[in-house]
Structure formats: structure tokens, C-alpha cells
Scaffold this motif. Structure first.
Motif, PDB file in Angstrom:
ATOM      1  N   UNK A 149       4.448  -6.015  -5.420  1.00 37.86           N
ATOM      2  CA  UNK A 149       4.201  -7.242  -6.177  1.00 37.86           C
ATOM      3  C   UNK A 149       3.927  -8.433  -5.273  1.00 37.86           C
ATOM      4  N   UNK A 150       4.425  -8.416  -4.065  1.00 41.14           N
ATOM      5  CA  UNK A 150       4.201  -9.551  -3.168  1.00 41.14           C
ATOM      6  C   UNK A 150       2.729  -9.721  -2.821  1.00 41.14           C
ATOM      7  N   UNK A 151       1.953  -8.630  -2.905  1.00 40.36           N
ATOM      8  CA  UNK A 151       0.526  -8.704  -2.592  1.00 40.36           C
ATOM      9  C   UNK A 151      -0.330  -8.879  -3.846  1.00 40.36           C
ATOM     10  N   UNK A 152       0.284  -8.825  -5.018  1.00 45.83           N
ATOM     11  CA  UNK A 152      -0.486  -8.949  -6.249  1.00 45.83           C
ATOM     12  C   UNK A 152      -0.228 -10.261  -6.962  1.00 45.83           C
ATOM     13  N   UNK A 168       9.409 -14.560 -12.273  1.00 42.95           N
ATOM     14  CA  UNK A 168       8.923 -15.685 -11.460  1.00 42.95           C
ATOM     15  C   UNK A 168       7.465 -15.492 -11.050  1.00 42.95           C
ATOM     16  N   UNK A 169       7.053 -14.249 -10.853  1.00 43.61           N
ATOM     17  CA  UNK A 169       5.736 -13.982 -10.290  1.00 43.61           C
ATOM     18  C   UNK A 169       4.614 -14.115 -11.304  1.00 43.61           C
ATOM     19  N   UNK A 170       4.897 -14.025 -12.612  1.00 43.01           N
ATOM     20  CA  UNK A 170       3.819 -14.091 -13.598  1.00 43.01           C
ATOM     21  C   UNK A 170       3.266 -15.503 -13.655  1.00 43.01           C
ATOM     22  N   UNK A 171       2.079 -15.626 -14.243  1.00 43.94           N
ATOM     23  CA  UNK A 171       1.406 -16.924 -14.274  1.00 43.94           C
ATOM     24  C   UNK A 171       2.200 -17.929 -15.091  1.00 43.94           C
ATOM     25  N   UNK A 172       2.576 -17.562 -16.301  1.00 42.37           N
ATOM     26  CA  UNK A 172       3.388 -18.432 -17.135  1.00 42.37           C
ATOM     27  C   UNK A 172       4.814 -17.878 -17.116  1.00 42.37           C
ATOM     28  N   UNK A 173       5.606 -18.387 -16.195  1.00 38.30           N
ATOM     29  CA  UNK A 173       6.936 -17.832 -15.982  1.00 38.30           C
ATOM     30  C   UNK A 173       7.851 -18.169 -17.160  1.00 38.30           C
ATOM     31  N   UNK A 174       8.554 -17.169 -17.693  1.00 40.58           N
ATOM     32  CA  UNK A 174       9.521 -17.454 -18.770  1.00 40.58           C
ATOM     33  C   UNK A 174      10.836 -18.019 -18.270  1.00 40.58           C
ATOM     34  N   UNK A 202       0.831  -1.200   0.000  1.00 40.45           N
ATOM     35  CA  UNK A 202       0.000   0.000   0.000  1.00 40.45           C
ATOM     36  C   UNK A 202       0.863   1.245   0.000  1.00 40.45           C
ATOM     37  N   UNK A 203       1.981   1.180  -0.717  1.00 40.02           N
ATOM     38  CA  UNK A 203       2.913   2.300  -0.739  1.00 40.02           C
ATOM     39  C   UNK A 203       2.294   3.487  -1.469  1.00 40.02           C
ATOM     40  N   UNK A 204       2.300   4.643  -0.915  1.00 42.19           N
ATOM     41  CA  UNK A 204       1.698   5.825  -1.531  1.00 42.19           C
ATOM     42  C   UNK A 204       2.500   7.044  -1.121  1.00 42.19           C
ATOM     43  N   UNK A 213      -1.441  -0.165 -10.591  1.00 46.90           N
ATOM     44  CA  UNK A 213      -2.575  -0.897 -11.137  1.00 46.90           C
ATOM     45  C   UNK A 213      -3.102  -1.906 -10.132  1.00 46.90           C
ATOM     46  N   UNK A 214      -4.314  -2.350 -10.379  1.00 48.37           N
ATOM     47  CA  UNK A 214      -4.897  -3.454  -9.606  1.00 48.37           C
ATOM     48  C   UNK A 214      -5.279  -4.499 -10.633  1.00 48.37           C
ATOM     49  N   UNK A 215      -4.451  -5.521 -10.768  1.00 48.18           N
ATOM     50  CA  UNK A 215      -4.552  -6.434 -11.901  1.00 48.18           C
ATOM     51  C   UNK A 215      -4.901  -7.841 -11.442  1.00 48.18           C
TER      52      UNK A 215
END
Length: 871
Positions: free
Chosen positions: A489-492, A557-563, A299-301, A340-342
Motif C-alpha cells: 500500500x505504501x507504493x499505491x 488514512x491512505x484512501x482519498x477521502x479518509x473516514x 513488489x511482493x510475489x 490489483x493496480x488501482x
């Protein structure tokens, strides 16, 4: 009765000096613990080094202790105590389970045991922390530096207007020592503020207040009204509420569950860096800390960490003179991409297309067409995400492409807010990620982005559309701001990483086990380990370890289909000779030899310790010679030296798998209830290699099958001809062997006759040997008897010699007495003439008595001599 003898033990040798006499370390090699306590009373800081002279670790650490003592002997008292000698007080009072042991004392507080690495720099760092457990913070800039450190910071405010110390200061001082006692790494830093204006920067207004700074969560103030203000409570409160963005791992070298317990918590990013605890500047560590802070800042702002921002603004007057419109334009430019909220979704695939997936990332963004008074950071909302998903699935046909090398993005208006819309960016990913990995550079470096507008949207909104998270920097060149893509990214993502640091100077062996190169000179390495998914990724060692490389590593590493390509530990594959019929497969060659090959593959799983696996080698060699090499590959792999994807692993040895060509995903396992033999293997392979394809076979397919069958027939005919030639050669060898056997039988008969003759001669010689032995025994007895008689004669002659000597002595003595007798008679006669009658009588009587005595002695001597002669 016999008494049992007492056990005889050798006393222990007296101990000698363990340290040199010129060393600044006081060596109490006799274990004088009481004397050490006496010396400690005169020193503020004391270090006890308990050792055992025979301990190799104690010998190795001795040089490290001397190195630290040479630097700090003017401030710290160094005492080494032999705690192994059985007569010393240390051995009697202390009971250590290991050596060496290091204890530190700060005046009356202690002992503080040091459990860190036995290296001079680490020991010196810990000693300095004990020497100054509190850091004095005198200005706002120093306060900012203190709070900006990645380690948790505890600040106490005390007004030093009382004498000698303000109330609560000694308790706060003791709590800092307690933290070092409970956590030898010293992850919590304690500071003291005495200036009221500096204390107000962190909302401390009352003397005695304690403040715990946290980077992500809200900072805390010690609750005096709930908890008693004691050193133990302050230390416990700080340790329980601290934030650990990065945790140091320091295995002690023995058996432990340290790594296992940490890796079981979830995916872990292990970063190895050369670390010097005494260095004032750690640029690489600061980069890694910044990445960890951005990664966990969910929640960095602009309102986050108001204390640091307030302190920074007070020291930078230029910030007050900045243009507010410029800030607004900057916010408008980066607001969508930075916050973003993805949510990642996968479009359903058609039944006729089995090799493609469409992966889309759906983001909720706020438009800036109608500018409100203040642009706030958008937060993830469940209803907004649900509405976005509904809108997305209603128009999913818009994105479906059979094969697309571009990233297609579309925008949808929100149903509830005129200021919000949804952006969806999709791309094609092939099955097993093969095409995705091969085309990674093409997709991510020079993507071709196509936008299609739906609903009421203008060009400005299209330009602000956000692609997939890992591709933003590719086609938005203005967004090269440090930490933009990894913030929160750890929360998304569902694949949250735990970050760990290890000192490569001490634990590089762990990096080598994870895949680090042994030939590298710069010991920097990073790897991701996921025990649950059995995944292991290694950061490319050709690029330097920086904050940006770690960010890309974490994002991929975090994406669904990691390259990322899974790292597999493989055995060393040397040069395989060309005449080798069974191929040796490793983890690096498994994909090329087994999966990508257009041939049928027979693969044997084995291990070096498996004896039954070794017994199958000759069967596999025969199988490889029978099968045509143009259509079959016979190979084996050592699963103890090589890692394989989980779908191809096995827990039983030996295991035989058959991979049909063009249907490698339908591998078949050789049944375990059948014995492994050449006929069974051939039937198994021919049965599964002749299975009809699920697709209808065309004329070209039939022609290929015919050619293949003819090739099989010709190959088998050649093998049969070879077998006939081998049979003929075996018959010839059999005849030659029969001739050799007949000759061997004749030679055996001749040898039997020689054996009987030799046995007769042996019996005759044995009888003659017995007779000689009897004669020898008889002569030996006679010689013994003669020797005994000669010994008796020698003894008798010796006695005679002794007696003759005695007789000579007696004769000589008698002759002397007779001579003296004559002389005495003459003297007496002269005296008798002038003496009285009674005197003559007495003299005569005495003479008569003396003669009788002498005669008796002579008689006895004569008789004794006669007896000796008779004998």
C-alpha cells in the motif's frame, strides 16, 4: 604602602563512597582513572560509570547500574569513577559535558559509549550485545529465525579449519563492535555461519563472504573487489544499505529536534507499546513488524525473498506433496483482489448538485478465462492505466447517481489484451465528509453492491470485480487473509506513512500529549501525525492494539477521502452555569455549537495571556444580553487550549467571527481597523445577518423573515423598557449620592477645624519638648564633669595608699638596719681592743661610710614623703 589581602577559599570536601561497600560495583570515588585501566586489563568486558556526586541523574541511575551489576558481575567488571573531584585524574583527563556517562570496553576495543535510556533493562541489553556481538548460526532453522527478524541482519561465512581463527574473522568481529559504537540502538545484527551447507542457502560459497539480508529490496554481498575488507568499511556498508521498516524513537529528555526532524519527512504512524528489551518473545512487536513488512512490500510475489522460501521449503516436506491444481485454484481466487493496480478518480459533479461527489477506484485486473501456463502477478503499467482511464471517462455517465448508498462496480474490456479488463467501483461522498462519516458503518459493514456489465463479460468476471480498497473484506467474505489488503500500500498511495515505535514505559507522556487517555492501564496507543496537512488521527483506544487494527487504521488514512475523524486537542469543558450568557466553546463542542447550530453565532477568539481580550468581556456580556437568545449565540474559545480546523484558525488576537445561520461556510471577520465597541458590533452583526440569500425567497421565507423581524422588534422594545427602568433607577441613585456627598462635605469641614486645633497643640508640645531637651543636655554635661573630678580624686587616693605602703616598708627596713648597726658596733669594739691601730682606722672609716649612706637614704625618703604630702 598597604598590600592587598589574599583571597581565602575553602577547600573542597574530600569525596566519599558513592556506591555501597557491599555493592558489586567498584567505586573509585577519588577519580583514580589509571587504577581503573589497571583493573580492566584482567577482565574481558568492563563497564565504566562516570558520575558526579551532586548530579541528580547520576543518583537516579546508580540503582539501575547496581541492578545490572547484580546480574552480570560474574561476567562483566563494573567500575564507577567520580569524574568531578578536582584532584582526581579523571577530572584532569576527561571533559564531559553531561553526567552520567557509560563506556564499555571489549578487551582492547573501546570505548563504546552507551547513549540509550538509563534503564536497567536497556543497559543490560546493550551490555549483552557487547558481550556477544556475533550470534552463532548452526542450522537452517536458526538462519531462518535470524533473517526473519525485523532488524537488518549481516551474516558472515567462515570455515574454522585454521588455527586460531580463519582469515577475516577478527575483522568481521570488530565490525560488529563498530556498529554498536555508531548505533547504540543496535539495529544491525551480526551472525556467523560455519557450516558450508547452511551458508549455501544464502549463496555464500567462499569463506570470508559477508551477506546483508533485506526483506524488500535485493539482498547484498559485500563487494571485496571494490571496497577494502576492513572493520570500518564493513560497518559503513551495512549501515548505508540496511532497511529500516520500523524505526525506534528514544528521546533523551532534553531539548532536541529528534521528533521534529522525523515528522518533517512526511506522515508518521507513532505506535506506543510496552517494550521489554530482555524478553525473548515479543508477540505485539512481531505483529507490528508483519504489518510494516506487508505495507512496504510493493513488489511482493511468490518469487520474493527466495532465500527464506527456499529455507522454509527445505524444513517443511509437506509443501512438496501439495496439489498443484489447488495452488492454481487458490491463485485464481485471490489473484485479482490481492494484487490489483488501482487508481482513485473523482467524477465531475453537475452544477445543480453541490453536495455530492462520486469517488471511484479504477483497477486493472487479469481475467482467468484463458489460462496461460503460469499466472504471474500483474504489475502496474502506465499505458494500461492510461487506457483504463480513457475507457472510464468515456462511460462515466453510467456511474453518476445523485445520492446513492450503494457501491456500484462496472467492468471494461482491455483494448490491447484479451486477458485483461478494468474494474471501476464508485460511491457517493458528501461535501466536508459529513454524510460519509455519519454513514460510515452503513457503507462499510453492510454495503449493497450493484454490478453493471459493459462489454463482453460473464458472471464469473462480475463476481471477481474488486470494490474500493477498504471495502473488499465487506462483501468478499473469503478474503480474510492476514495482510491481503495492505500489501504494497505504501507504493499505491500518495500518503505514504513512516512507521515509528516508542516504548510506552518510558515515553508515555508523549502519548498523552497526542491524545492517549491517562486512565488506561494498558499502555498501548497509536496515532498518525501529518505536519504538512496539519492532521492528527488517533486509533480508537476502546479496541486493542493488534495487527488488524493497525492495518485498518493505515488503510483508512491512505484512501482519498479518509473516514478517520481528525483528533483535536481540547480544553476541559466543565459544567457551564445556565445563567452564563457567553458560551465557552472547546474543540469537541465547536462543531455542535458553531457549525451545526441553526442560530447566528458570534465567536470571540481569545487567550489567557491576552490582556486586550480580557477587556472585551464586558462588551460581549452586554452584546449577549441585547441579542435574542432564540436566534443568536454569543460564544468564545481559547485557541491556546483547543485545536480547530485550519480554515477556522487565526494568527491574531483577539479575533471576532460571525457565522450566519444556514450559511456557516460564509463566516465574516470583524474588520481590524474598527474599534471593538458595542455599537460597532451591533452594526456589524445586523448588517451581515440581514444579507439576502442567494436563492429566491418564497412566501414561507418571507413569512419567516417577517416573524423574525417582529421578534427582533419586540425584543428591542423589551430591551428599551429595561433601559428606561435602569435610567430611572440611576436617577434615584444619583439623588441619594448627592445627599451623601453634601453630608460628606460638612463632615470634611468639621474635620478641617479639628485638624487646625491639633496642629496648634502639636506646635506647643514641640516647643516644650525642645526646652526639656536643652535642660537635659545641660544636666548631662554637668554630670560628666563631676564624674571626671571624682575619677581624679579616686586616682590620687590610690596613689597615696601605694606611697604609704612604701613608707612603712622603708621604716621597717630602717629599724632593722639600726638594730643590726648597734650589734655590729659592739662586736667591733671587742675586736678593736685586740687588733692593730691601722685596723681600728679602717673599721672606723667603714662605720663612718655606712652611717653616711644610711643617713642619705633616710633623707631622700623623708623628702619624697614630704613632697607627696604637699601634693
Amino acid at each position: 604602602s598597604c598590600s592587598r589581602a589574599k583571597d581565602v577559599t575553602m577547600p573542597a570536601k574530600l569525596p566519599v563512597n558513592f556506591f555501597s561497600t557491599r555493592s558489586p560495583v567498584i567505586d573509585l570515588f577519588r577519580g583514580q582513572l589509571d587504577y581503573a585501566d589497571h583493573l580492566r586489563q584482567d577482565s574481558e568486558i568492563a563497564l565504566y560509570f562516570f558520575y558526579a556526586p551532586w548530579c541528580g541523574q547520576s543518583v537516579a541511575v546508580r540503582e539501575e547500574i547496581e541492578r545490572v551489576a547484580n546480574r552480570l558481575s560474574d561476567q562483566v567488571l563494573f567500575i564507577a569513577i567520580n569524574c568531578w573531584w578536582n584532584q582526581g585524574k579523571c577530572r584532569k583527563q576527561k571533559h564531559f559535558f553531561y553526567f552520567p556517562v557509560i563506556h564499555l570496553y571489549h578487551q582492547s576495543f573501546g570505548p563504546i559509549e552507551y547513549k540509550g535510556p538509563m534503564s536497567a533493562v536497556y543497559i543490560e541489553k546493550f551490555v549483552r550485545r557487547v558481550m556477544t556481538p556475533l550470534l552463532y548460526i548452526s542450522s537452517r532453522s536458526k538462519l531462518l529465525d535470524f533473517l526473519s527478524n525485523y532488524e537488518p541482519g549481516v551474516v558472515g561465512y567462515f570455515e574454522f579449519n585454521a588455527s586460531p581463527q580463519p582469515p577475516g574473522y577478527l575483522t568481521f568481529f570488530a565490525s560488529a563492535l563498530h556498529s554498536l559504537k555508531k548505533d547504540y540502538v543496535g539495529a544491525v545484527r551480526f551472525g556467523v555461519v560455519t557450516d558450508k551447507r547452511v551458508a549455501e542457502e544464502i549463496s555464500l560459497v567462499r569463506s570470508g563472504s559477508v551477506y546483508l539480508h533485506r526483506h524488500i529490496n535485493t539482498s547484498l554481498i559485500y563487494p571485496h573487489d571494490i571496497m577494502n575488507y576492513t572493520a570500518e568499511n564493513v560497518c559503513k556498508w551495512a549501515l548505508e544499505n540496511r532497511e529500516l521498516l520500523i524505526r525506534w524513537l528514544r528521546p533523551h529528555g532534553g531539548k532536541s529536534l529528534l521528533l521534529n526532524n522525523e515528522l518533517k519527512k512526511g506522515p508518521a504512524l507513532l505506535v506506543f507499546i510496552p517494550y521489554n528489551p530482555l524478553a525473548e518473545i515479543q508477540p505485539l512487536l512481531d505483529e507490528i513488524t508483519r504489518v510494516a513488512l506487508e505495507y512496504h512490500s510493493c513488489n511482493r510475489s511468490q518469487a520474493a525473498e527466495p532465500e527464506l522460501q527456499h529455507i522454509g521449503s527445505s524444513d517443511s516436506p509437506a509443501s512438496d506433496s501439495s496439489d498443484p491444481d489447488a495452488h492454481m485454484k487458490l491463485a485464481e481466487t485471490f489473484l485479482i483482489t490481492k494484487y490489483p493496480c488501482c487508481n482513485t478518480v473523482v467524477l465531475p459533479q453537475w452544477h445543480s448538485i453541490s453536495r455530492t461527489h462520486n469517488v471511484c477506484e479504477l483497477c486493472i485486473n487479469q481475467t482467468l478465462g484463458v489460462k496461460p501456463d503460469k499466472v504471474n502477478v500483474p504489475h502496474c503499467n502506465f499505458y494500461e492505466i492510461e487506457t483504463a482511464l480513457d475507457s472510464f471517462y468515456l462511460q462515466e455517465h453510467t456511474f453518476f447517481q445523485v445520492v446513492s448508498n450503494s457501491i456500484e462496480c462496472s467492468n471494461f474490456l482491455s483494448f490491447y489484451s484479451p486477458f485483461s479488463y478494468y474494474t471501476a467501483c464508485c460511491r457517493t461522498v458528501e461535501r466536508h465528509f459529513l454524510s460519509f462519516i455519519s454513514s460510515e458503518k452503513t457503507i462499510f459493514q453492510t454495503p449493497k453492491v450493484a454490478f453493471s456489465s459493459h462489454g463482453k463479460k460473464d458472471n464469473a468476471d462480475i463476481q471477481n470485480s474488486v470494490p474500493h480498497i477498504e471495502d473488499r473484506n465487506c462483501f468478499i467474505p473469503d478474503l480474510h487473509i492476514s495482510g491481503t489488503n495492505i500489501t504494497g500500500l505504501s507504493c499505491r498511495t500518495n500518503k505514504t506513512l513512516n512507521l515509528y515505535l516508542l516504548d510506552s514505559n518510558l515515553f508515555w507522556i508523549y502519548a498523552e500529549r497526542l491524545g492517549a487517555s491517562r486512565s488506561t492501564h494498558l499502555k498501548e496507543f497509536a496515532a498518525i501525525v501529518d505536519l504538512k496537512e496539519e492532521l492528527h488521527y488517533v486509533l480508537d483506544q476502546n479496541q486493542s492494539l493488534t495487527g488488524s487494527s493497525l492495518e485498518n487504521f493505515i488503510k483508512n488514512f491512505s484512501v482519498l477521502y479518509s473516514p478517520l475523524q481528525r483528533h483535536l486537542v481540547g480544553g476541559t469543558s466543565g459544567h457551564v452555569p445556565a445563567e452564563r450568557v457567553v458560551a465557552e466553546v472547546t474543540s469537541s463542542t465547536f462543531h455542535g455549537v458553531v457549525l451545526s447550530s441553526e442560530k447566528n453565532v458570534v465567536l470571540l477568539y481569545y487567550a489567557q495571556w491576552c490582556g486586550f481580550c480580557a477587556s472585551l468581556n464586558h462588551i460581549f456580556i452586554q452584546l449577549a444580553r441585547l441579542l435574542p437568545p432564540d436566534h443568536f449565540i454569543v460564544a468564545r474559545i481559547d485557541i491556546t487550549q483547543n485545536d480547530l480546523p485550519w480554515e477556522f484558525m487565526t494568527d491574531r488576537l483577539p479575533t471576532i467571527l460571525f457565522f450566519p445561520r444556514q450559511r456557516k461556510d460564509r463566516s465574516v471577520k470583524f474588520p481590524e481597523d474598527f474599534p471593538v465597541s458595542l455599537p460597532h458590533l451591533l452594526k456589524f452583526i445586523l448588517h451581515h445577518s440581514s444579507l439576502s440569500s442567494p436563492e429566491p425567497c418564497t412566501k414561507e421565507c418571507l413569512h419567516k423573515e417577517t416573524v423574525l423581524q417582529q421578534g427582533h422588534i419586540s425584543h428591542l422594545e423589551k430591551e428599551i423598557q429595561k433601559l428606561r427602568l435602569e435610567i430611572r433607577a440611576l436617577h434615584q441613585a444619583h439623588d441619594a449620592l448627592e445627599a451623601q456627598l453634601s453630608e460628606a462635605r460638612r463632615e470634611e469641614h468639621r474635620l478641617q477645624q479639628q485638624k487646625h486645633t491639633l496642629e496648634k497643640q502639636h506646635k506647643t508640645l514641640q516647643l516644650h519638648s525642645e526646652q526639656l531637651q536643652a535642660t537635659y543636655d545641660q544636666k548631662n554635661r554637668e554630670l560628666l564633669e563631676m564624674a571626671e573630678k571624682l575619677q581624679e580624686l579616686a586616682d590620687a587616693s590610690e596613689n597615696l595608699l601605694k606611697e604609704n605602703t612604701l613608707l612603712r616598708i622603708l621604716v621597717a627596713s630602717r629599724e632593722g638596719k639600726l638594730q643590726s648597726k648597734d650589734e655590729s658596733k659592739e662586736a667591733l669594739q671587742s675586736e678593736v681592743q685586740t687588733g692593730a691601730d691601722d685596723s681600728s682606722v679602717l673599721v672606723s672609716t667603714a662605720l663612718t661610710t655606712e652611717e653616711n649612706r644610711i643617713d642619705h637614704v633616710d633623707t631622700v625618703a623623708t623628702e619624697h614623703s614630704s613632697e607627696n604630702r604637699t601634693e
